[in-house]
Write a protein that holds these residues in place. Structure first.
Motif, PDB file in Angstrom:
ATOM      1  N   UNK A  95     -30.251  38.889 -66.047  1.00 49.65           N
ATOM      2  CA  UNK A  95     -31.173  39.741 -66.495  1.00 49.65           C
ATOM      3  C   UNK A  95     -30.603  40.883 -67.422  1.00 49.65           C
ATOM      4  N   UNK A  96     -31.169  41.192 -68.375  1.00 51.27           N
ATOM      5  CA  UNK A  96     -30.432  41.896 -69.658  1.00 51.27           C
ATOM      6  C   UNK A  96     -31.168  43.388 -69.619  1.00 51.27           C
ATOM      7  N   UNK A  97     -32.157  43.864 -68.590  1.00 51.82           N
ATOM      8  CA  UNK A  97     -32.702  45.124 -68.780  1.00 51.82           C
ATOM      9  C   UNK A  97     -31.861  46.228 -68.892  1.00 51.82           C
ATOM     10  N   UNK A  98     -32.176  47.413 -69.676  1.00 45.66           N
ATOM     11  CA  UNK A  98     -31.304  48.275 -70.062  1.00 45.66           C
ATOM     12  C   UNK A  98     -31.215  49.264 -68.597  1.00 45.66           C
ATOM     13  N   UNK A  99     -30.424  50.214 -68.270  1.00 49.55           N
ATOM     14  CA  UNK A  99     -30.175  50.938 -66.996  1.00 49.55           C
ATOM     15  C   UNK A  99     -31.474  51.613 -66.842  1.00 49.55           C
ATOM     16  N   UNK A 100     -32.346  52.343 -67.662  1.00 42.76           N
ATOM     17  CA  UNK A 100     -33.345  52.951 -67.233  1.00 42.76           C
ATOM     18  C   UNK A 100     -34.623  52.176 -67.328  1.00 42.76           C
ATOM     19  N   UNK A 101     -34.620  50.850 -67.814  1.00 41.39           N
ATOM     20  CA  UNK A 101     -35.935  50.145 -67.457  1.00 41.39           C
ATOM     21  C   UNK A 101     -35.522  49.113 -66.687  1.00 41.39           C
ATOM     22  N   UNK A 102     -34.546  49.121 -65.886  1.00 46.61           N
ATOM     23  CA  UNK A 102     -34.080  48.273 -64.595  1.00 46.61           C
ATOM     24  C   UNK A 102     -34.718  48.550 -63.352  1.00 46.61           C
ATOM     25  N   UNK A 103     -35.583  47.626 -62.984  1.00 46.38           N
ATOM     26  CA  UNK A 103     -36.401  47.729 -61.766  1.00 46.38           C
ATOM     27  C   UNK A 103     -35.351  47.210 -60.325  1.00 46.38           C
ATOM     28  N   UNK A 104     -35.883  47.919 -59.360  1.00 47.18           N
ATOM     29  CA  UNK A 104     -35.053  47.822 -58.076  1.00 47.18           C
ATOM     30  C   UNK A 104     -35.012  46.107 -57.994  1.00 47.18           C
ATOM     31  N   UNK A 105     -36.080  45.453 -58.093  1.00 48.40           N
ATOM     32  CA  UNK A 105     -36.162  43.907 -57.661  1.00 48.40           C
ATOM     33  C   UNK A 105     -35.506  43.142 -58.484  1.00 48.40           C
ATOM     34  N   UNK A 106     -35.177  43.589 -59.822  1.00 47.49           N
ATOM     35  CA  UNK A 106     -34.170  42.952 -60.886  1.00 47.49           C
ATOM     36  C   UNK A 106     -32.754  43.158 -60.164  1.00 47.49           C
ATOM     37  N   UNK A 107     -32.459  44.283 -59.810  1.00 49.48           N
ATOM     38  CA  UNK A 107     -31.377  44.735 -59.525  1.00 49.48           C
ATOM     39  C   UNK A 107     -30.724  43.935 -58.218  1.00 49.48           C
ATOM     40  N   UNK A 108     -31.651  43.777 -57.253  1.00 47.39           N
ATOM     41  CA  UNK A 108     -31.479  43.135 -56.024  1.00 47.39           C
ATOM     42  C   UNK A 108     -31.315  41.775 -56.267  1.00 47.39           C
ATOM     43  N   UNK A 109     -32.008  41.043 -57.139  1.00 48.69           N
ATOM     44  CA  UNK A 109     -32.131  39.792 -57.300  1.00 48.69           C
ATOM     45  C   UNK A 109     -30.647  39.296 -57.865  1.00 48.69           C
ATOM     46  N   UNK A 110     -29.867  40.172 -58.848  1.00 45.09           N
ATOM     47  CA  UNK A 110     -28.638  39.960 -59.430  1.00 45.09           C
ATOM     48  C   UNK A 110     -27.542  39.898 -58.244  1.00 45.09           C
ATOM     49  N   UNK A 111     -27.627  41.024 -57.347  1.00 44.19           N
ATOM     50  CA  UNK A 111     -26.922  41.350 -56.228  1.00 44.19           C
ATOM     51  C   UNK A 111     -27.082  40.002 -55.294  1.00 44.19           C
ATOM     52  N   UNK A 112     -28.177  39.717 -55.001  1.00 48.37           N
ATOM     53  CA  UNK A 112     -28.551  38.755 -54.149  1.00 48.37           C
ATOM     54  C   UNK A 112     -28.091  37.255 -54.658  1.00 48.37           C
ATOM     55  N   UNK A 113     -27.868  36.992 -55.819  1.00 50.77           N
ATOM     56  CA  UNK A 113     -27.356  35.604 -56.262  1.00 50.77           C
ATOM     57  C   UNK A 113     -25.894  35.649 -56.430  1.00 50.77           C
TER      58      UNK A 113
END
Length: 233
Positions: A95-113
């Motif tokens: 995922x390449x989203x910037x911090x202020x446009x990053x949603x929780x689901x994307x953050x969790x997916x990266x951590x989950x994987x």
């Protein structure tokens, strides 16, 4: 572990990119390979290419974000008499989203994987390596997760890879000196994830992964490597 027994390597995300090339190089080096993929059909298609070259490849459906999926895979392999000697945690997202446009689901997916995926597979497969007195674990990370030269970026990707680096140290300490646990930065590689404009070919991208998977008993553990050289965390 007997030196006469062919060692078996399990590669997560093995159906494409660095994972598939890692499988190819390990097969060429004489390993049996468990090609693990979230999509079993894509895994079987990738394995057909390896088997056509004479490789001994077993396909396993595996979603590293699911402990149940990892546990079920480990049980199937145990029932089939397959010991995993080498674990390559390669499954990834970018995922390449910037911090202020990053949603929780994307953050969790990266951590989950990246983090929880290696946590699940490490707990499922490394204890048996410790009992047998031999094993290799390679966590495919990234310099974008290093804390020494930059803020980890892009945010979800970098933070999750920094967490994977930390897990590498924890797993290495827990596994002991006879099981080598290391992280690798393969570089910016021409894959579906890296893009066609990336400067590094997939063969070179997988080289250090395979080198760490095949370390001799005097090799390092608890390190972070690029181009077969230790780099800073």
């Amino acid at each position: 572990m007997s030196r006469s027994r062919t060692r078996t390597a399990l590669v997560t995300g093995g159906n494409r990119g660095i994972g598939l090339e890692t499988c190819r190089q390990l097969v060429a080096a004489g390993h049996d390979v468990v090609l693990a993929a979230r999509d079993a059909a894509r895994g079987r298609e990738a394995a057909r290419r390896l088997k056509s070259d004479g490789g001994r490849v077993r396909v396993e459906e595996l979603d590293v974000t699911s402990r149940d999926s990892v546990t079920a895979c480990a049980a199937r392999l145990a029932d089939a008499g397959v010991d995993v000697d080498v674990l390559v945690n390669n499954a990834g997202v970018y995922p390449t989203d910037s911090f202020f446009s990053l949603d929780e689901a994307t953050m969790r997916e990266a951590l989950d994987v990246h983090l929880m995926g290696a946590f699940h597979t490490g707990q499922a497969f490394v204890p048996a390596m410790v009992r047998r007195g031999w094993g290799r674990v390679v966590n495919v990370s990234s310099g974008l997760g290093a804390l020494t030269d930059n803020v980890p970026s892009p945010p979800a990707y970098g933070v999750s890879k920094a967490a994977l680096n930390a897990l590498t140290l924890v797993m290495s300490a827990a596994a002991g000196p006879r099981v080598k646990v290391n992280a690798v930065c393969p570089g910016w590689v021409r894959t579906d994830m890296g893009g066609s404009w990336a400067p590094t070919g997939v063969e070179k991208g997988a080289d250090t992964v395979v080198w760490l998977a095949r370390l001799d008993d005097s090799g390092p553990t608890g390190g972070f490597f690029r181009n077969r050289r230790r780099i800073a965390w």
